[in-house]
Design a protein around this motif. Structure first.
Motif, mmCIF file in Angstrom:
data_model
loop_
_atom_site.group_PDB
_atom_site.id
_atom_site.type_symbol
_atom_site.label_atom_id
_atom_site.label_comp_id
_atom_site.label_asym_id
_atom_site.label_seq_id
_atom_site.Cartn_x
_atom_site.Cartn_y
_atom_site.Cartn_z
ATOM 1 N N GLN A 168 -12.030 78.546 40.385
ATOM 2 C CA GLN A 168 -12.382 77.202 40.835
ATOM 3 C C GLN A 168 -11.373 76.178 40.302
ATOM 4 O O GLN A 168 -11.296 75.945 39.096
ATOM 5 C CB GLN A 168 -13.792 76.846 40.356
ATOM 6 N N VAL A 169 -10.591 75.596 41.196
ATOM 7 C CA VAL A 169 -9.621 74.567 40.832
ATOM 8 C C VAL A 169 -9.768 73.408 41.811
ATOM 9 O O VAL A 169 -10.467 73.509 42.825
ATOM 10 C CB VAL A 169 -8.178 75.107 40.843
ATOM 11 N N ALA A 170 -9.094 72.303 41.512
ATOM 12 C CA ALA A 170 -9.189 71.120 42.369
ATOM 13 C C ALA A 170 -7.845 70.402 42.423
ATOM 14 O O ALA A 170 -7.006 70.544 41.515
ATOM 15 C CB ALA A 170 -10.275 70.180 41.866
ATOM 16 N N VAL A 171 -7.682 69.636 43.472
ATOM 17 C CA VAL A 171 -6.537 68.750 43.621
ATOM 18 C C VAL A 171 -7.081 67.333 43.658
ATOM 19 O O VAL A 171 -8.047 67.039 44.380
ATOM 20 C CB VAL A 171 -5.739 69.057 44.900
ATOM 21 N N VAL B 113 -13.992 69.575 34.677
ATOM 22 C CA VAL B 113 -13.393 70.536 33.757
ATOM 23 C C VAL B 113 -14.218 70.604 32.466
ATOM 24 O O VAL B 113 -14.478 71.686 31.926
ATOM 25 C CB VAL B 113 -11.928 70.163 33.451
ATOM 26 N N GLU B 114 -14.669 69.452 31.997
ATOM 27 C CA GLU B 114 -15.479 69.418 30.778
ATOM 28 C C GLU B 114 -16.816 70.113 30.977
ATOM 29 O O GLU B 114 -17.360 70.714 30.033
ATOM 30 C CB GLU B 114 -15.706 67.961 30.367
ATOM 31 N N GLN B 115 -17.356 70.069 32.181
ATOM 32 C CA GLN B 115 -18.610 70.747 32.487
ATOM 33 C C GLN B 115 -18.413 72.225 32.804
ATOM 34 O O GLN B 115 -19.378 72.928 33.118
ATOM 35 C CB GLN B 115 -19.297 70.053 33.664
ATOM 36 N N ARG B 116 -17.183 72.690 32.770
ATOM 37 C CA ARG B 116 -16.821 74.081 33.059
ATOM 38 C C ARG B 116 -17.129 74.485 34.504
ATOM 39 O O ARG B 116 -17.332 75.657 34.810
ATOM 40 C CB ARG B 116 -17.495 75.041 32.070
ATOM 41 N N LYS B 117 -17.142 73.497 35.381
ATOM 42 C CA LYS B 117 -17.285 73.784 36.800
ATOM 43 C C LYS B 117 -15.929 74.017 37.457
ATOM 44 O O LYS B 117 -15.841 74.588 38.544
ATOM 45 C CB LYS B 117 -18.014 72.637 37.506
ATOM 46 N N LEU B 118 -14.870 73.559 36.805
ATOM 47 C CA LEU B 118 -13.499 73.785 37.252
ATOM 48 C C LEU B 118 -12.703 74.400 36.114
ATOM 49 O O LEU B 118 -12.873 74.025 34.950
ATOM 50 C CB LEU B 118 -12.827 72.475 37.680
ATOM 51 N N VAL B 119 -11.836 75.349 36.456
ATOM 52 C CA VAL B 119 -10.906 75.888 35.470
ATOM 53 C C VAL B 119 -9.767 74.903 35.243
ATOM 54 O O VAL B 119 -9.304 74.710 34.118
ATOM 55 C CB VAL B 119 -10.368 77.254 35.923
ATOM 56 N N TYR C 47 -5.195 69.230 34.457
ATOM 57 C CA TYR C 47 -6.331 69.087 33.557
ATOM 58 C C TYR C 47 -6.994 70.453 33.386
ATOM 59 O O TYR C 47 -7.389 71.090 34.361
ATOM 60 C CB TYR C 47 -7.336 68.087 34.129
ATOM 61 N N SER C 48 -7.116 70.893 32.157
ATOM 62 C CA SER C 48 -7.734 72.195 31.873
ATOM 63 C C SER C 48 -8.413 72.125 30.515
ATOM 64 O O SER C 48 -8.355 71.095 29.833
ATOM 65 C CB SER C 48 -6.697 73.325 31.904
ATOM 66 N N SER C 49 -9.062 73.230 30.110
ATOM 67 C CA SER C 49 -9.775 73.265 28.834
ATOM 68 C C SER C 49 -9.495 74.584 28.144
ATOM 69 O O SER C 49 -9.928 75.642 28.620
ATOM 70 C CB SER C 49 -11.289 73.088 29.049
ATOM 71 N N SER C 50 -8.814 74.525 27.032
ATOM 72 C CA SER C 50 -8.567 75.747 26.258
ATOM 73 C C SER C 50 -9.835 76.231 25.565
ATOM 74 O O SER C 50 -9.970 77.423 25.269
ATOM 75 C CB SER C 50 -7.463 75.503 25.230
ATOM 76 N N ALA C 51 -10.782 75.312 25.285
ATOM 77 C CA ALA C 51 -12.033 75.719 24.646
ATOM 78 C C ALA C 51 -12.873 76.567 25.582
ATOM 79 O O ALA C 51 -13.589 77.475 25.138
ATOM 80 C CB ALA C 51 -12.826 74.492 24.202
ATOM 81 N N ALA C 52 -12.827 76.304 26.877
ATOM 82 C CA ALA C 52 -13.581 77.105 27.844
ATOM 83 C C ALA C 52 -12.996 78.505 27.940
ATOM 84 O O ALA C 52 -13.717 79.497 27.948
ATOM 85 C CB ALA C 52 -13.586 76.429 29.202
ATOM 86 N N SER C 53 -11.667 78.597 28.028
ATOM 87 C CA SER C 53 -10.981 79.893 28.039
ATOM 88 C C SER C 53 -9.482 79.650 27.938
ATOM 89 O O SER C 53 -8.880 79.073 28.856
ATOM 90 C CB SER C 53 -11.302 80.679 29.310
ATOM 91 N N GLU C 54 -8.905 80.082 26.844
ATOM 92 C CA GLU C 54 -7.464 79.929 26.643
ATOM 93 C C GLU C 54 -6.682 80.710 27.686
ATOM 94 O O GLU C 54 -5.684 80.230 28.222
ATOM 95 C CB GLU C 54 -7.092 80.404 25.234
ATOM 96 N N THR C 55 -7.138 81.921 27.999
ATOM 97 C CA THR C 55 -6.402 82.749 28.963
ATOM 98 C C THR C 55 -6.481 82.173 30.368
ATOM 99 O O THR C 55 -5.491 82.186 31.107
ATOM 100 C CB THR C 55 -6.949 84.186 28.961
ATOM 101 N N SER C 56 -7.643 81.653 30.774
ATOM 102 C CA SER C 56 -7.768 81.044 32.097
ATOM 103 C C SER C 56 -6.900 79.795 32.201
ATOM 104 O O SER C 56 -6.272 79.550 33.240
ATOM 105 C CB SER C 56 -9.229 80.696 32.387
#
Length: 368
Positions: free
Chosen positions: A71-74, A111-117, A130-139
């Motif tokens: 799940q990504v967004a533009v 992204v903060e809600q983990r609805k988007l990678v 915009y991404s979140s390493s806390a949700a998943s560093e590898t993703s």
């Protein structure tokens, strides 16, 4: 007629001679003890089984991570942005599920809600991811590689904004996953020695001992993650309670399975709580980066529930963990039922054995 002493001497039979000279008595040849090849082969099946399942499931889950339906967004709502998003999705061949969001604030929120990678924005001659390493560093890393190529094709420098970063003492974001590993091993390893003692105590005491063992495992986990390595800095009580429920579920399942599986209990627990548990937990790769089998397990397996709940408390405290707690509680049910059923089966088997022994005693007395 005179008789000599020789005539009066008693004659010895061959048997009496052998008794006088026991050295001359031939001892029977003792047969060598059987080597037990069959038992050895059956025992060696256990390490071979462990080797097979660890290789199959670990390599199956981790050897070739490939994104699917990520799940990504533009960012943007213009016709040009929508065409770009659709083109990006079509070109990904199923790897990405691309949507558009109105602005950067909405992108950060999702992204903060983990609805988007990740969410991609290009404006003012610069591209931002915009991404979140806390949700998943590898993703987050995989998303960066994908959109780095996109930004390169657009001729734009790419700036990374980590919306929810990992802690200073957990830079890889995998500290909680390795804590899950330690707790799982502590849980199922506790079941084996406890199972050997369970036949000596009543059913309520069995549950109490499992609860105490799980409490010790949870306490060790919180102390190691908190004061020792500072991976966790708050929410100690909540993390302890979640960890206790998780460890108790594993220990109870081990206690319930042991009367049925005996020495195969450890391989069975290793299959459930190592081979299947760690690979589907999302601690290394999220389900969108793995084959569908592990993504399916992630929806209900207890390790995934524990990791998501603790990750939420540590990095996303405003989000709900109700479903994760429910999942862990439901994992207690089969363990409790197995302990009760195997206890009843063991009691019945003992009673039948005692009755048979009494019947044999009566029969022997009558026969005498």
């Amino acid at each position: 007629m005179l008789m000599t002493l020789t005539d009066n001497a008693p004659r010895q039979s061959p048997a009496s001679k052998d008794a006088v000279n026991p050295a001359k008595k031939k001892s029977p040849i003792s047969k060598p003890a059987p080597l037990g090849w069959g038992k050895l082969v059956l025992t060696m099946l256990i390490p071979f089984f462990l080797c097979a399942i660890m290789g199959l499931f670990y390599l199956g889950a981790f050897h070739a991570p490939s994104p699917h339906n990520v799940q990504v967004a533009v960012v943007g709502d213009s016709a040009q942005v929508k065409v770009f998003a659709q083109t990006l999705q079509d070109g990904s061949e199923g790897a990405l599920n691309v949507r558009t969001v109105a602005d950067a604030n909405q992108a950060r929120e999702l992204v903060e809600q983990r609805k988007l990678v990740a969410a991609y924005e290009s404006s003012g001659g610069t591209a931002t991811l915009y991404s979140s390493s806390a949700a998943s560093e590898t993703s987050a890393n995989i998303a960066q590689k994908i959109f780095l190529d996109v930004a390169y094709e657009q001729g734009l420098p790419l700036r990374i904004e980590d919306v929810v970063p990992t802690g200073e003492q957990d830079t890889t974001g995998q500290g909680l996953f390795f804590l899950l590993v330690a707790m799982s091993i502590g849980g199922y390893a506790s079941a084996v020695p406890l199972a050997g003692f369970m036949g000596k105590v009543k059913l309520p005491v069995r549950f109490a001992m499992a609860a105490v063992a799980a409490a010790v495992v949870a306490t060790i986990a919180v102390l190691v993650a908190g004061p020792v390595y500072r991976i966790v800095e708050d929410h100690y009580a909540g993390i302890w309670l979640i960890s206790w429920v998780y460890a108790a579920g594993i220990t109870l399942l081990g206690l319930g399975l042991h009367p049925l599986l005996r020495h195969w209990t450890t391989p069975a627990l290793t299959l459930c709580f190592v081979a299947l548990n760690f690979t589907s937990s999302g601690g290394i790769f999220q389900p969108q980066m793995q084959p569908g089998f592990y993504g399916a397990l992630n929806t209900f397996w207890n390790g995934a529930g524990w990791l998501h709940a603790v990750q939420t408390l540590v990095y996303f405290p405003e989000q709900s963990i109700g479903m994760d707690i429910l999942r862990l509680i439901l994992w207690l049910v089969p363990g409790i039922l197995l302990v009760i059923l195997t206890h009843a089966w063991s009691v019945r088997r003992t009673r039948v054995a005692d009755e048979n022994a009494k019947i044999r005693d009566v029969e022997e007395t009558v026969a005498a």
